[in-house]
Design an enzyme around this catalytic site. Structure first.
Site, PDB file in Angstrom:
ATOM      1  N   TYR A 185     129.361  46.787  40.380  1.00 10.64           N
ATOM      2  CA  TYR A 185     128.125  47.388  39.877  1.00 10.64           C
ATOM      3  C   TYR A 185     128.485  48.670  39.138  1.00 10.64           C
ATOM      4  O   TYR A 185     128.497  49.765  39.704  1.00 10.64           O
ATOM      5  CB  TYR A 185     127.165  47.717  41.017  1.00 10.64           C
ATOM      6  CG  TYR A 185     126.493  46.531  41.674  1.00 10.64           C
ATOM      7  CD1 TYR A 185     126.635  45.248  41.177  1.00 10.64           C
ATOM      8  CD2 TYR A 185     125.702  46.710  42.814  1.00 10.64           C
ATOM      9  CE1 TYR A 185     126.020  44.168  41.789  1.00 10.64           C
ATOM     10  CE2 TYR A 185     125.073  45.640  43.421  1.00 10.64           C
ATOM     11  CZ  TYR A 185     125.233  44.370  42.910  1.00 10.64           C
ATOM     12  OH  TYR A 185     124.610  43.309  43.522  1.00 10.64           O
ATOM     13  N   PHE A 236     116.864  39.259  43.957  1.00 10.06           N
ATOM     14  CA  PHE A 236     115.960  38.794  42.888  1.00 10.06           C
ATOM     15  C   PHE A 236     114.598  38.376  43.432  1.00 10.06           C
ATOM     16  O   PHE A 236     113.893  37.583  42.816  1.00 10.06           O
ATOM     17  CB  PHE A 236     116.567  37.640  42.092  1.00 10.06           C
ATOM     18  CG  PHE A 236     117.841  37.979  41.370  1.00 10.06           C
ATOM     19  CD1 PHE A 236     118.062  39.247  40.873  1.00 10.06           C
ATOM     20  CD2 PHE A 236     118.824  37.017  41.203  1.00 10.06           C
ATOM     21  CE1 PHE A 236     119.246  39.551  40.205  1.00 10.06           C
ATOM     22  CE2 PHE A 236     120.004  37.313  40.526  1.00 10.06           C
ATOM     23  CZ  PHE A 236     120.210  38.585  40.031  1.00 10.06           C
ATOM     24  N   GLY A 270     111.345  37.171  40.244  1.00  8.75           N
ATOM     25  CA  GLY A 270     110.810  35.844  40.041  1.00  8.75           C
ATOM     26  C   GLY A 270     111.635  35.049  39.057  1.00  8.75           C
ATOM     27  O   GLY A 270     112.864  35.008  39.121  1.00  8.75           O
TER      28      GLY A 270
END
Length: 307
Positions: free
Chosen positions: A67, A217, A221
């Site tokens: 990340y 997530f 969606g």
């Protein structure tokens, strides 16, 4: 205890955490995931955001060494925030996939390369051991994870890792790993629109074995990595209006209602959205509302992505 305690707690091994946590993927600015034209987040703003999360009761942070954006590293921002924070915060990281310094994805790590990834997380986070390390199964979907998980189990025995978990796996991977060392959490893509973990029985399997199931997530969606913005689902909008809540809060509350072992790790760089995400832990949906939201929308399968 803070607002994050409203949804209750769960234990990752012997580490008790509030069920509402924070995912650090968005913490590095718009340039995360290799997009070099994004604007880096202000360092002090990022530290302030993390401190705000801690003050609101968040004591579970999800991160990874991969990340990072051109000028920011999530692990290093977390390290800096924790160095000036005196409460207990469980940091969960993941290994398996990797990115080179320019941000390009590298083929998943061989078992003998996982120690280097663990040590990279230790250096960036400023730790002598890692609270929880998830093995991200980033190869062919049905490939065995035994050798990789076994390598992490050896690092656990050596004291570099306290607890082990899995990410992006199938139920058979959980059984494979449990035969080697205890699994405290499973992190998979899951939400109102993505039910593969229900269809495979993975969510219930984790509950039966006392393993935390940690969706990622859950808010986005069908848009996956995209930030939550315009809600397309009329059912979600309707339930949100009834509670005076945001659609994102309804999506988070829906996942938390799935079972006491289900945690949440929504990520954001927006302080307002952070507070809203944390407040979702106190949103109680009725049986009727859960029934309205119950039918999945969209395809039953999802593309392989990094999370």
């Amino acid at each position: 205890m803070g607002a994050a305690a409203a949804a209750g707690t769960w234990k990752l091994g012997d580490l008790e955490v509030n069920r509402i946590g924070y995912g650090a993927m968005r913490l590095t600015g718009n340039g995360m995931m290799g997009n070099s034209d994004g604007t880096p987040i202000d360092r002090d703003a990022a530290i302030g955001l993390l401190h705000s999360a801690f003050e609101q009761g968040v004591n579970h942070i999800d991160t990874a060494a991969f990340y990072f954006s051109p000028l920011r590293s999530a692990n290093e921002l977390i390290n800096r925030a924790l160095s000036s924070w005196h409460g207990d915060v469980v940091v969960v990281t993941k290994v398996g996939p990797a990115r080179d310094p320019s941000g390009e994805w590298i083929t998943r790590a061989r078992p003998d390369q996982l120690r280097g990834q663990v040590e990279e997380n230790l250096r960036q986070l400023g730790r002598d051991h890692l609270d929880v390390v998830n093995l991200r199964a980033d190869g062919p979907r049905t490939a065995s994870i035994a050798e990789q998980f076994g390598a992490l189990a050896e690092l656990r025995e050596a004291g570099l890792i306290r607890h082990l978990g899995l990410s992006a796996v199938l139920p058979e991977h959980v059984a494979e790993a449990q035969a080697i060392a205890p699994v405290v959490c499973v992190q998979n893509s899951y939400g109102l629109d993505w039910r593969r973990a229900d269809e495979s029985g993975l969510v219930d399997l984790c509950g039966e074995q006392g393993i935390a199931f940690v969706p990622f997530f859950a808010v986005s969606g069908l848009r996956r990595e995209a930030a939550a913005d315009q809600e397309q689902d009329a059912r979600v909008r309707s339930v949100a209006r009834a509670h005076g809540a945001t659609p994102a809060q309804v999506r988070l509350a829906w996942t938390l209602h799935r079972g006491p072992h289900v945690l949440a790790i929504p990520g954001t760089a927006n302080p307002v959205h952070l507070a809203e995400n944390i407040a979702a832990g106190s949103l109680r949906l009725t049986e009727e509302e859960l029934a309205v939201l119950g039918e999945p929308v969209g395809p039953a399968t999802s593309p392989r992505t990094h999370g």
